[in-house]
Scaffold this motif. Structure first.
Motif, PDB file in Angstrom:
ATOM      1  N   VAL A 112       0.879  -1.239   0.077  1.00  0.00           N
ATOM      2  CA  VAL A 112      -0.160   0.157   0.115  1.00  0.00           C
ATOM      3  C   VAL A 112       0.932   1.160  -0.049  1.00  0.00           C
ATOM      4  CG1 VAL A 112      -1.879   1.110   0.966  1.00  0.00           C
ATOM      5  CG2 VAL A 112      -1.532  -1.272   1.496  1.00  0.00           C
ATOM      6  N   MET A 154       1.016   4.074   2.531  1.00  0.00           N
ATOM      7  CA  MET A 154       0.906   3.829   4.109  1.00  0.00           C
ATOM      8  C   MET A 154       2.402   3.602   4.394  1.00  0.00           C
ATOM      9  SD  MET A 154      -2.379   1.483   4.547  1.00  0.00           S
ATOM     10  CE  MET A 154      -2.552   1.076   6.462  1.00  0.00           C
ATOM     11  N   PHE A 167       0.438  -5.587   7.063  1.00  0.00           N
ATOM     12  CA  PHE A 167      -0.843  -5.602   6.856  1.00  0.00           C
ATOM     13  C   PHE A 167      -1.611  -6.954   6.567  1.00  0.00           C
ATOM     14  CE2 PHE A 167      -1.904  -5.471   2.134  1.00  0.00           C
ATOM     15  CZ  PHE A 167      -0.728  -5.546   1.744  1.00  0.00           C
ATOM     16  N   PHE A 200      -2.290  -8.262  10.663  1.00  0.00           N
ATOM     17  CA  PHE A 200      -2.583  -7.065  11.920  1.00  0.00           C
ATOM     18  C   PHE A 200      -3.525  -7.638  12.766  1.00  0.00           C
ATOM     19  CE2 PHE A 200      -6.676  -5.806  10.139  1.00  0.00           C
ATOM     20  CZ  PHE A 200      -6.952  -6.126   8.916  1.00  0.00           C
ATOM     21  N   ASN A 201      -4.437  -8.628  12.202  1.00  0.00           N
ATOM     22  CA  ASN A 201      -5.685  -8.911  12.905  1.00  0.00           C
ATOM     23  C   ASN A 201      -5.295  -9.981  13.693  1.00  0.00           C
ATOM     24  OD1 ASN A 201      -8.297  -8.255  13.558  1.00  0.00           O
ATOM     25  ND2 ASN A 201      -8.980  -9.735  11.965  1.00  0.00           N
ATOM     26  N   ARG A 249      -2.092  -7.783  17.390  1.00  0.00           N
ATOM     27  CA  ARG A 249      -3.363  -7.115  17.886  1.00  0.00           C
ATOM     28  C   ARG A 249      -3.407  -7.723  19.342  1.00  0.00           C
ATOM     29  NH1 ARG A 249      -9.440  -8.413  15.655  1.00  0.00           N
ATOM     30  NH2 ARG A 249     -10.462  -7.837  17.462  1.00  0.00           N
ATOM     31  N   ILE A 285      -8.924  -5.582  21.527  1.00  0.00           N
ATOM     32  CA  ILE A 285      -9.726  -4.808  20.385  1.00  0.00           C
ATOM     33  C   ILE A 285      -8.617  -3.834  19.855  1.00  0.00           C
ATOM     34  CG2 ILE A 285     -11.850  -5.047  21.270  1.00  0.00           C
ATOM     35  CD1 ILE A 285     -11.443  -1.957  22.032  1.00  0.00           C
ATOM     36  N   TRP A 286      -7.382  -3.715  20.241  1.00  0.00           N
ATOM     37  CA  TRP A 286      -6.423  -2.778  19.770  1.00  0.00           C
ATOM     38  C   TRP A 286      -5.186  -3.250  18.954  1.00  0.00           C
ATOM     39  CZ3 TRP A 286      -8.455   1.745  20.640  1.00  0.00           C
ATOM     40  CH2 TRP A 286      -8.953   2.045  21.857  1.00  0.00           C
ATOM     41  N   LEU A 287      -4.863  -2.571  18.238  1.00  0.00           N
ATOM     42  CA  LEU A 287      -3.733  -2.858  17.646  1.00  0.00           C
ATOM     43  C   LEU A 287      -2.338  -2.613  18.345  1.00  0.00           C
ATOM     44  CD1 LEU A 287      -4.006  -1.354  13.981  1.00  0.00           C
ATOM     45  CD2 LEU A 287      -4.193  -3.785  14.699  1.00  0.00           C
ATOM     46  N   PRO A 301      -8.079  -2.662  14.563  1.00  0.00           N
ATOM     47  CA  PRO A 301      -7.989  -3.328  13.582  1.00  0.00           C
ATOM     48  C   PRO A 301      -8.992  -2.882  12.217  1.00  0.00           C
ATOM     49  CG  PRO A 301      -7.806  -5.086  15.192  1.00  0.00           C
ATOM     50  CD  PRO A 301      -7.920  -3.611  15.787  1.00  0.00           C
ATOM     51  N   PHE A 311      -7.479   0.110  10.742  1.00  0.00           N
ATOM     52  CA  PHE A 311      -6.616  -0.265   9.771  1.00  0.00           C
ATOM     53  C   PHE A 311      -7.175  -0.790   8.569  1.00  0.00           C
ATOM     54  CE2 PHE A 311      -2.849  -2.987   8.167  1.00  0.00           C
ATOM     55  CZ  PHE A 311      -2.131  -2.138   8.501  1.00  0.00           C
ATOM     56  N   ARG A 312      -8.355  -1.635   8.510  1.00  0.00           N
ATOM     57  CA  ARG A 312      -8.858  -2.137   7.297  1.00  0.00           C
ATOM     58  C   ARG A 312      -9.431  -0.860   6.433  1.00  0.00           C
ATOM     59  NH1 ARG A 312     -11.973  -5.556  11.280  1.00  0.00           N
ATOM     60  NH2 ARG A 312     -10.627  -7.419  11.012  1.00  0.00           N
ATOM     61  N   ARG A 335      -8.127   2.065   6.191  1.00  0.00           N
ATOM     62  CA  ARG A 335      -7.198   2.786   5.598  1.00  0.00           C
ATOM     63  C   ARG A 335      -6.679   1.935   4.545  1.00  0.00           C
ATOM     64  NH1 ARG A 335      -2.902   3.643   9.325  1.00  0.00           N
ATOM     65  NH2 ARG A 335      -3.665   2.162  10.927  1.00  0.00           N
ATOM     66  N   VAL A 336      -6.536   0.423   4.705  1.00  0.00           N
ATOM     67  CA  VAL A 336      -5.989  -0.095   3.437  1.00  0.00           C
ATOM     68  C   VAL A 336      -6.980  -0.099   2.468  1.00  0.00           C
ATOM     69  CG1 VAL A 336      -5.386  -2.538   2.831  1.00  0.00           C
ATOM     70  CG2 VAL A 336      -4.706  -1.614   5.186  1.00  0.00           C
TER      71      VAL A 336
END
Ligand SMILES: Nc1ncnc2c1ncn2[C@@H]1O[C@H](COP(=O)(O)OP(=O)(O)OP(=O)(O)O)[C@@H](O)[C@H]1O
Ligand SMILES: [Mg+2]
Lengths: 515, 363
Positions: A357, A360, A368, A371-372, A377, A380-382, B233, B236-237, B239-240
C-alpha cells in the motif's frame, strides 16, 4: 595530432543529445543523487546500473521533470531544460516508461495512447490514431490491437502500449526503468529488437536494469551509480557479468549456489481437480502436490493461468471446483486471512496495487497481512509497539534502506519496496510460500540474499511454489518443475530431467518432447 | 552558495525553495496556510459585500463579534458546531475507505424524527432513561438510513453516491410528512411537533446559557473515531481499503462487511447529530431543522483532511463562521445568501491550500 585542433574550431560542435551536469537531489537525510553527470550521444543505448536505492530512478525522474533537483542542469539537444514538467519533457522529445506502469486500466489501448496527447485533437481523432497505432506496431513488430481494454492485457502487452505511445509521440530519448522485470524471454528479445531499431534511427535509450546479461546484450555503454554517485562509466565491450556486478556492489558477488533439496518430506499441500471456469484461460481440473522441503518451480509465459492458480491457492479467488488440502486439512473454504494463519504466505507480482500500500508507512506495510492476530493485535487494539518492534527487526534483517519505519512505502526505491514484501511474507516463517517473481527489481546482492532466504526456508521444511517467467531461475531453483500453458500444468518433472530448450518448447505449448 | 556532496553548487531559485518549504508540510506550515486561506476568503468575499452596498470592514467586525463577542455568542456557535462535528467525523471515516457517503442530510433528518417520536411517545420516563433512549433511537435510525444504500451497493451494485443522495430527499421530506400527520402540533399552523417535556431536553452545560451537552458527545465521537481509525484493526481495514481495494483483498479484509460497518457507523453518528439538534436546540421537531447540515458535514470532513482530531477545529470553524455570519446579516443587513458565499469561498480557499501541501497524512 596537433594540426586537427584548429580545424575542429571552425566546425560547429554538435552537442550530445543529453547532457546532465552536477545533478544533486536530497530527500530529507537521504542523498539520492550527488553531483551526477550523464551524457548520452545520439544513437546510443546507455545502461544505467546500480544497487537498489542508488538513485537511478531519481536521476531519471529529474530528467523527465517529475522531481526537481536541488542543483544541476539538464540540456537536451542543446536546449536547457529547467524546472520542466513531464509535459515539457515529452514535448522536447523525452519519454519515460516507469518501473510501475502508468496506464488507465479501464480504458482501451487507443484511449491510453490518446490520453494527454495534443495531436489526438480536442475532438479525438480516434480513427486516425488507431491507424497510427497499427502502423507503428507493425513496423516495430509490436503486436497490439487498439480496441482492447488495458485491464485484459498482461505486463508485456502493457509495456508495448507505453513504447508505442513513446514512438508515436516522436520520442528522441526513451527512458526505460527496469522494463524487463516482468517479461518472458520472447518478450524481452522483441523489446530489444525494438530498442535497436530505435537507436539505429539516431534516437537514444537509457536502460535501467538489474540483469547483467541484458545490459551486456543491449547496451553500448554503461554508467554505474553507487549511493548516489557515479562510480564508473565506460563502453560495454569486453566487460563480463562479474565485472558489472563488482562495479555495482563494490565487491565480488558469487552466484547463488543452489544445492538440491536434502529433505524431501511428506506431502504438505495437495491440490485436487482445481477448476476455474471464469479465468482466462480457464483452468480445468488441475492437480498438484507440494512436498515439504522442496521448491516447485512453475515456468510459463505470463498470462497462461499462473496468476489465477496462485491467487486461488492464496485464497484471493474462489475455485469453481476442486480441493486444496494443507497438512490433511481442507482449506478451500478459508478466507485469505485464515490461510495466512494456517501458514500460507504469498508474494504477489503486482507491487503497485496489491502487495504494497504505497501511501501507508513501511511499518504498516510490514504488518498488513497479520494485523488482525496476536502479537500485532491485542484485544480490540492494534499493538503499535509490536508493529514498531517487528518493523525494526525486519528492516534490519532484510536490509531495507529507508529513513525509518514511519515513512510512506512509496518513498522507498523499487527494490526496497520489494524487500518489504519479502520481509513480511518470508519473515513469517510460513509452511507454504507462494512466490510470483519474488526477485523482481532486486539488485544482484539482494537477489542472492532473497534466494538464500528462500532456500533456508525450504531446508527448514517448507514447501515453495515459485512462479517465474525466467527460464534460468526456474531451472536453477526447482527441485521439481512444471510449465503452465493455456491453463494446464504440463511437463512436471524432477530437477535436470528436462533441458532448458525442452522447457522453452513446453512454454510455447509444444508438447512433443514429453511423449 | 551552499555545499552539496562536498562541492559547492549555485543556490537554486527562490521559487524552488518556496516549493520545498510547502512540500515539507510541517504542522506549522499547514496552520499558516490555513490561516492565509481564510484571510484570502475574506478578501474575496469583501467584493460582493461592497457590491451589496455595505462596508466590508463593518460587516466583518459584526461577524467577529457575532462569533466571539459574548458568552452567548460563543455558546451559540458551539451549539452550531456540534452536529457538524458529529456528522463530519462519520463522513470522514467513510471517505477514508473511499466510500462516498453524502447522505448525512437524510440520516440527520431521520435521527431527528425518531428521537422526537420516542420523546413524545414516552414523555413520562425519567430524563436519565429517556435521553439515552432517544439518542440510541436516533443512532439506529441514522444507521438504517445509511445501511440501506450500503445494502443496495453490496447486493445490487447501486453506487452509494446516487442512493445516499436520493435518500436525502426522502429523509428530509419525511420530516414534513410526519409533522403534517401524526406528530404535528395541532393548530400550530406551522409544521412542527409539540414541545418536548423537560425530561426530553438535553441538560445545559453552562448555567444561564444555551450551551447543551451535545458538544461533549461530539468530543467523545471525535476522540473515539481517532482511536478507532489509528489504533484498531477496524481502522486499519478502513485505511487499507481506502488506499487500494486489491491490497485489501490480499490482506484478507472483507470488503462488504467493512463497507457495511463504516456506513452504519457514519449513519449512526449523523443520526445522533439529528437527535441532538431537536433535543438540545429546538426542543421539538421542526420542518427543515437540519437543512444543509449533511452537506456541511462533507465540507467539514474534507477541511479536516479526513482526520478525526482535525474534524474538531474544522467543525468549530464552520460553526463559528456561521454564527458570525448570521450576526453580520442581522446587524449590518448583509443579504443572507452571502453567508453561504463566505462559507463556500473559504472552503475552496482552504482546500486549495491543502492541495498545496499534498496528500492527506496523519500529521
Ligand atoms: N519521494 C521520495 N521521498 C523520500 N525519499 C525518496 C523518494 N524517492 C526516492 N527516495 C530515496 O532516494 C534513494 C534513491 O531512490 P531511487 O528510487 O532513485 O533508487 P533506484 O536506484 O531506482 O533503486 P531501485 O533499483 O531499488 O529501483 C532511496 O534511498 C529512496 O529511499
Ligand atoms: Mg528504481
Amino acid at each position: 595530432m596537433a594540426g586537427a585542433i584548429p580545424f575542429t574550431c571552425f566546425m560547429q560542435p554538435i552537442p550530445p543529445m543529453l547532457e546532465m551536469r552536477g545533478i544533486c537531489k536530497t530527500f530529507g537525510t537521504v542523498r539520492a543523487n550527488r553531483n551526477i553527470d550523464l551524457t548520452v550521444e545520439r544513437g546510443r543505448i546507455v545502461g544505467l546500473l546500480g544497487e537498489n536505492g542508488s538513485g537511478k530512478s531519481t536521476l531519471m525522474k529529474v530528467l523527465f521533470g517529475m522531481v526537481r533537483p536541488d542543483a544541476g542542469t539538464v540540456s537536451f539537444n542543446g536546449h536547457a531544460l529547467q524546472s520542466h514538467s513531464p509535459g515539457d519533457a515529452i514535448r522536447a522529445g523525452i519519454c519515460m516508461i516507469h518501473q510501475h506502469f502508468m496506464l488507465v486500466e479501464a480504458m482501451t489501448v487507443l484511449e491510453n495512447v490518446m490520453l494527454g496527447w495534443s495531436r489526438a485533437g480536442t475532438i479525438l481523432k480516434s480513427i486516425e490514431i488507431a491507424k497510427l497505432i497499427r502502423t507503428a506496431s507493425k513496423e516495430y513488430g509490436l503486436e497490439l490491437s487498439p480496441k482492447t481494454r488495458v485491464s485484459e492485457l498482461g505486463f508485456g502487452k502493457r509495456q508495448r502500449i507505453e513504447i508505442v505511445k513513446a514512438i508515436l509521440r516522436g520520442a528522441q530519448l526513451l527512458i526505460l526503468d527496469e522494463p524487463t522485470s516482468n517479461l518472458s524471454p520472447v518478450e524481452v528479445s522483441s523489446l530489444f529488437q525494438v530498442m535497436r531499431a530505435f537507436a539505429a534511427q539516431g534516437r537514444s535509450v537509457v536502460f535501467i536494469s538489474h540483469k547483467m546479461g541484458e545490459v551486456l546484450d543491449l547496451c553500448d555503454e554503461v554508467v554505474v551509480l553507487r549511493a548516489g554517485e557515479v562510480t564508473h562509466r565506460g563502453p560495454v565491450q569486453n566487460a563480463t557479468r562479474a565485472d558489472l556486478a563488482r562495479l555495482m556492489v563494490g565487491r565480488e558477488i558469487s552466484l547463488s549456489h543452489v544445492s538440491e533439496t536434502k529433505v524431501r518430506g511428506s506431502e504438505l499441500m495437495t491440490i485436487e481437480g482445481l477448476t476455474l471456469i471464469e479465468s482466462r484461460p480457464p483452468i480445468d481440473g488441475l492437480s498438484l502436490s507440494l512436498r515439504s522441503g522442496e521448491i516447485f518451480a512453475l515456468a510459463g509465459v505470463d498470462g497462461n493461468g499462473q496468476l489465477e492458480l496462485i491467487e486461488t491457492i492464496a485464497g484471493l479467488r474462489r475455485a469453481s471446483k476442486g480441493k486444496i488440502i494443507l497438512n490433511g486439512r481442507e482449506i478451500t473454504p478459508l478466507r485469505p486471512e485464515a490461510r495466512v494463519a494456517a501458514g500460507v504466505a504469498y508474494i504477489p507480482v503486482d507491487r503497485a496495487n496489491t502487495s504494497l500500500v504505497p501511501d501507508m508507512t513501511v511499518q504498516d506495510n510490514l504488518a498488513f497481512r497479520d494485523f488482525n492476530r496476536p502479537p500485532l493485535r491485542k484485544g480490540i487494539w492494534l499493538d503499535k509497539n509490536a508493529f514498531l518492534t517487528r518493523a525494526r527487526t525486519r528492516i534490519q534483517q532484510y536490509q531495507i534502506a529507508c529513513p525509518g519505519p514511519q515513512v510512506a512505502a512509496q518513498t522507498l526505491s523499487g527494490g526496497n519496496q520489494q524487500k518489504i514484501v519479502l520481509a513480511r511474507e518470508v519473515g513469517r516463517k510460513p509452511t507454504i510460500l507462494l512466490a510470483f517473481q519474488p526477485t523482481w527489481g532486486l539488485d544482484p546482492g539482494a537477489t542472492r540474499f532473497v534466494l538464500d532466504e528462500i532456500l533456508a526456508l525450504r531446508d527448514a521444511g517448507a514447501a515453495i511454489l515459485y512462479v517465474s517467467s525466467e527460464l534460468e531461475e526456474v531451472v536453477m531453483l526447482g527441485d521439481r518443475l512444471g510449465v503452465m500453458f493455456n491453463g494446464r500444468l504440463i511437463g512436471v518433472s524432477n530437477r535436470n530431467e528436462l533441458s532448458m530448450a525442452e522447457i522453452g518448447l513446453l512454454m510455447s505449448g509444444d508438447e512433443r518432447t514429453l511423449s | 552558495m551552499k555545499t552539496v556532496a562536498g562541492k559547492s553548487v549555485p543556490e537554486t531559485r527562490a521559487g524552488d525553495s518556496l516549493w520545498r518549504v510547502v512540500n515539507k508540510g510541517s504542522s506549522f506550515n499547514r496552520l499558516a496556510l490555513s490561516v492565509l486561506a481564510v484571510l484570502a476568503a475574506f478578501a474575496f468575499t469583501a467584493v460582493p459585500i461592497s457590491l451589496s452596498g455595505k462596508n466590508p470592514a463593518v460587516a466583518y467586525w459584526a461577524l467577529l463579534r457575532g462569533a466571539f463577542g459574548s458568552v452567548d455568542a460563543i455558546t451559540f456557535a458551539l451549539n452550531k458546531s456540534t452536529p457538524y462535528i458529529l456528522a463530519g467525523v462519520g463522513v470522514a471515516m467513510c471517505f477514508r475507505a473511499r466510500i462516498i457517503n453524502i447522505g448525512g442530510e437524510g440520516q440527520i433528518a431521520v435521527g431527528g424524527i425518531v428521537s422526537s417520536w420516542i420523546i413524545l411517545t414516552f414523555p413520562d420516563l425519567m430524563s436519565s432513561v429517556l435521553i439515552p433512549l432517544a439518542l440510541v433511537g436516533a443512532a439506529l435510525a441514522g444507521a438504517v438510513w445509511a445501511g440501506l444504500p450500503a445494502m443496495m451497493r453490496l447486493r445490487r451494485g447501486v453506487h452509494e453516491v446516487l442512493s445516499t443522495l436520493m435518500l436525502n430527499f426522502v429523509g428530509t421530506l419525511l420530516v414534513g410528512e410526519v409533522l403534517n400527520g401524526t406528530m404535528g402540533e395541532p393548530g400550530a399552523g406551522f409544521p412542527q411537533s409539540p414541545l418536548f417535556p423537560e425530561s426530553g431536553r438535553l441538560p445545559i452545560l453552562l448555567p444561564q446559557t444555551d450551551l447543551h451537552s451535545g458538544i461533549l458527545l461530539a468530543l467523545i465521537a471525535v476522540v473515539s473515531c481517532h482511536f478507532v481509525l489509528w489504533y484498531t484493526p477496524f481502522g486499519f481495514r478502513l485505511r487499507v481499503l481506502g488506499s487500494s481495494s486489491s491490497a485489501a483483498i490480499y490482506a484478507g479484509i472483507s470488503l462488504s462487511s467493512t463497507f457495511l460497518s463504516v456506513m452504519l457507523l457514519s449513519g449512526a453518528l449523523a443520526g445522533v447529530a439529528g437527535g441532538i439538534e431537536v433535543m438540545g436546540i429546538h426542543y421539538r421537531l421542526i420542518e427543515g431543522f437540519s437543512s444543509g447540515f449533511g452537506f456541511n458535514a462533507v465540507a467539514v470532513a474534507l477541511l479536516g483532511a479526513l482526520n478525526p482530531l482535525a474534524i474538531l477545529p474544522s467543525g468549530l470553524f464552520f460553526g463559528f463562521l456561521e454564527a458570525g455570519s448570521l450576526a453580520m446579516q442581522r446587524e449590518v443587513g448583509v443579504p443572507s445568501s452571502l453567508v453561504y458565499v463566505i462559507e463556500g469561498v473559504t472552503m475552496i480557499c482552504v482546500l486549495c491550500a491543502m492541495g498545496f501541501i499534498g496528500p492527506r497524512s496523519r500529521s
